[in-house]
Design a protein around this motif. Sequence first.
Motif, short mmCIF file in Angstrom:
data_model
loop_
_atom_site.label_atom_id
_atom_site.label_comp_id
_atom_site.label_asym_id
_atom_site.label_seq_id
_atom_site.Cartn_x
_atom_site.Cartn_y
_atom_site.Cartn_z
N ASP A 156 0.82 -1.20 0.00
CA ASP A 156 0.00 0.00 0.00
C ASP A 156 0.86 1.26 0.00
OD1 ASP A 156 -2.68 0.01 -0.24
OD2 ASP A 156 -3.14 -0.18 1.88
N ILE A 157 0.36 2.26 -0.70
CA ILE A 157 0.91 3.60 -0.55
C ILE A 157 0.53 4.11 0.85
CG2 ILE A 157 0.75 5.98 -1.40
CD1 ILE A 157 0.02 4.71 -4.16
N GLN A 158 1.43 4.80 1.51
CA GLN A 158 1.17 5.34 2.84
C GLN A 158 1.40 6.85 2.82
OE1 GLN A 158 0.11 3.46 5.59
NE2 GLN A 158 -0.07 1.78 4.11
N VAL A 159 0.40 7.60 3.30
CA VAL A 159 0.48 9.06 3.34
C VAL A 159 0.89 9.50 4.74
CG1 VAL A 159 -0.83 11.21 3.09
CG2 VAL A 159 -1.24 9.30 1.52
N SER A 160 1.77 10.49 4.83
CA SER A 160 2.27 10.96 6.12
C SER A 160 1.15 11.58 6.95
CB SER A 160 3.38 11.99 5.91
OG SER A 160 2.89 13.13 5.23
N PRO A 161 1.29 11.59 8.27
CA PRO A 161 0.24 12.15 9.14
C PRO A 161 -0.13 13.59 8.83
CG PRO A 161 1.77 10.84 10.44
CD PRO A 161 2.35 10.94 9.07
N ASN A 162 0.83 14.37 8.31
CA ASN A 162 0.50 15.76 7.96
C ASN A 162 0.01 15.89 6.52
OD1 ASN A 162 2.82 15.49 6.42
ND2 ASN A 162 4.04 16.95 7.60
N GLY A 163 -0.06 14.77 5.79
CA GLY A 163 -0.58 14.77 4.43
C GLY A 163 0.35 15.31 3.38
N GLU A 164 1.62 15.56 3.72
CA GLU A 164 2.53 16.20 2.78
C GLU A 164 3.34 15.23 1.93
OE1 GLU A 164 4.97 19.03 4.77
OE2 GLU A 164 3.29 20.24 5.51
N PHE A 165 3.52 14.00 2.40
CA PHE A 165 4.37 13.06 1.68
C PHE A 165 3.68 11.71 1.52
CE2 PHE A 165 7.34 16.11 3.45
CZ PHE A 165 8.23 16.32 2.42
N ALA A 166 4.08 11.00 0.49
CA ALA A 166 3.63 9.62 0.28
C ALA A 166 4.86 8.73 0.16
CB ALA A 166 2.79 9.52 -0.99
N VAL A 167 4.77 7.54 0.75
CA VAL A 167 5.83 6.55 0.58
C VAL A 167 5.21 5.27 0.04
CG1 VAL A 167 7.31 7.50 2.39
CG2 VAL A 167 5.65 5.73 2.97
N TRP A 168 6.03 4.50 -0.65
CA TRP A 168 5.58 3.22 -1.17
C TRP A 168 6.79 2.33 -1.41
CZ3 TRP A 168 5.35 7.80 -3.95
CH2 TRP A 168 6.16 7.91 -5.08
N SER A 169 6.54 1.05 -1.57
CA SER A 169 7.63 0.11 -1.85
C SER A 169 7.62 -0.26 -3.31
CB SER A 169 7.51 -1.14 -0.98
OG SER A 169 6.30 -1.81 -1.24
N ALA A 170 8.80 -0.27 -3.92
CA ALA A 170 8.95 -0.65 -5.32
C ALA A 170 10.43 -0.87 -5.60
CB ALA A 170 8.41 0.44 -6.25
N LYS A 171 10.70 -1.80 -6.50
CA LYS A 171 12.08 -2.07 -6.92
C LYS A 171 12.97 -2.37 -5.71
CE LYS A 171 11.38 1.07 -10.81
NZ LYS A 171 11.78 2.33 -11.48
N LYS A 172 12.39 -3.06 -4.74
CA LYS A 172 13.08 -3.55 -3.53
C LYS A 172 13.42 -2.46 -2.51
CE LYS A 172 15.07 -7.67 -5.69
NZ LYS A 172 16.29 -8.50 -5.88
#
Length: 699
Positions: A156-172
Amino acid sequence: MDNRSRCALPYIFSILVVWTACLSAAQTAPSFSLEQVMSSPFPTNLVVAQQTGRIAWLFASKGEHNVWVADAPNFEAHAVTHYTGDDGLPLAALKLTPDGRTAVYARGTEANGAGEIADPTSGVEKRTQQVWAVDVDKGEPRLLGDMGCDEEGCEDIQVSPNGEFAVWSAKKQIWIAPVSGKEKAKALTFARGKNQQPKWSPDGKKIAFVSDRGDHSFVVIYEFGRNQLLYVSPSADRDDAPRWSPDGSQIAFIRLVGKKMKQPLIPLTPLPWSIWVYDVAKDSGREIWKSGLALDDSLPQLTADGSFQFAAKNRIIFSSEQDGWNHLYSVATTGGPAILLTPGKFETEDVTLTTDRTFVIYSSNQDDIDRRHLWKVSVDGGTPAAVTRGETMEWAPAEIAGRVVCLGSTATMPAMPYSITSPGRDMIAKNALPADFPSTKLVTPKQAIFKAEDGWEIHGQLFEPKEGGRRPALIFIHGGSIRQMMLGFHYMDYYHNAYAMNQYLASRGYVVLSVNYRTGIMYGRHFRDPADGGPRGGAEYKDIVAAGHYLQTLPNVDPKKIGLWGGSYGGYLTAMGLAHNSELFAAGADLHGVHDWSAFLEEFPKDAPDREAALKLAFQSSPNAAIATWKSPVLLIHGDDDRNVEFSQTVDLLQRLRAQQVHVEELIYPDEIHDFLMWKSWIKAYRATEEFFGRQLAK
């Protein structure tokens, strides 16, 4: 002039001739088209933004995929994105920022083993899988970065608590990008292994993730502003599923024993596991709960993302099958005995917590074994209370603004989002349902229960045409095989489509029996994991034979005209039926089926002491082992970019059947994957299936 036209000319033919031609050509005149019953938008990924009372979900409508939103309390819905065309570009991993202003999602499919993104449109440009963001009020998507997950799928894509950043896993690796799109995505860090499952700390200053090293794995903490990773209580075991406590002071995670070498393949092996809690400030972890060592104590295969969480009252909820059923438990964060929250002979599935984390809302088949309903129970125990009941079905619950929302369906109404009310439920996004969707013309399937030759009780759904008389019959066999078909439209798109197809087949005059064979879910672990199932003996095929004999007892079934159809594992069992019992099963449609278990060599470690015996048993449990007795005609359907079942399974089977002079028809999709990406691929496959049975069974 086609057969239906001839049926409209009674003055040219005698009444008897016309009646015979109509029956042989179409069984019964269709009251709706295949396109109509396949036209409903399919909802997935229901998410909430607690700060604003906004919900969002994804709709897939005739191959067009878009983000939709609605706001409490009235939940008036509208589309946010406006992608058009049956383009084979699905949306996934939807998230809302906490303020509900922006939606973040992935667009496109994962990469296959060669790093290629699927393109069933036969386009000439190379495709990519990407992460996008869209402001709900503006509706103009912006690119955040590439995803390009491998064939095992994306986290899953995960959005930061302040809504400013997104993180995700890909390409290890773990990737990060600002939701504004002002900077390109970049790898957050470099760590060995395959890095996945990123989770933000509540204050947004840290990210926990899993670094999978193959035979062992670690939970890792990345802290912004610090140039060194922190490994959480590292061991030689496999750590998984990190969860932050609400105050960010602790991380709970699952520890599964490390992989052993030279283990036998044929007997089922227990997978003991435990729950650990790590104190971030003290850099210290401790085990708070430990499973037993029996098969029932193994880490549940049905554990959903929401079933392992920090709850209120200093408790952690989790799933366990220690009594043979997938149930919810809770344990104190300090350790001690676990409390069974959901006792009984049923299983839980989708799980979420109320906003204050004091109650668990979950879907299960309690008191209604072949449907799903929502239930609610306190995190520290008590009697569960039904949230929904009756002949509807509900799944994917969430709480927003004091209301429960979910996805749901009925026997004649396709899946849609709903708001739960005291008298029942209100449909959200009614305007998205096509006006000509044939709900009033569909049949309500009946629960069917019968026994296999070895005494196993098998459940199914019986679709009977509204017209009487003896009819050809079809057995639908689901894939998975860890699935359950139900008395209504399914919660997975693949089987939502299959349910619609079964309705269409019933409208064409076929009696259809959808079978929940052993190795499927919701009837207990012993049903799901028989010692002689799949490549260990194919015992579930006995349930398909039992289904055929059950149909032969029905007064409205022609016992000599019973066919099989199914995809993936259902294709495997379709081929098993045609190979072993052509005298019982007159024809079959095999969609991307497995035909030789022993071809999955990567699943047979070379150091296993019984490897040769396991390979031999796997082949004997396969349709290819009984090719010599295969007589019935078959339709083979497969996409050649299948990432689940190698296309070579169909290539090989075709040559074997030709050598046996079996009648074979083909429908091959260049560049299509296992779960067809294009709506027109489903329509073409289902139409070919119905026409094939029309030629083979209705003559």
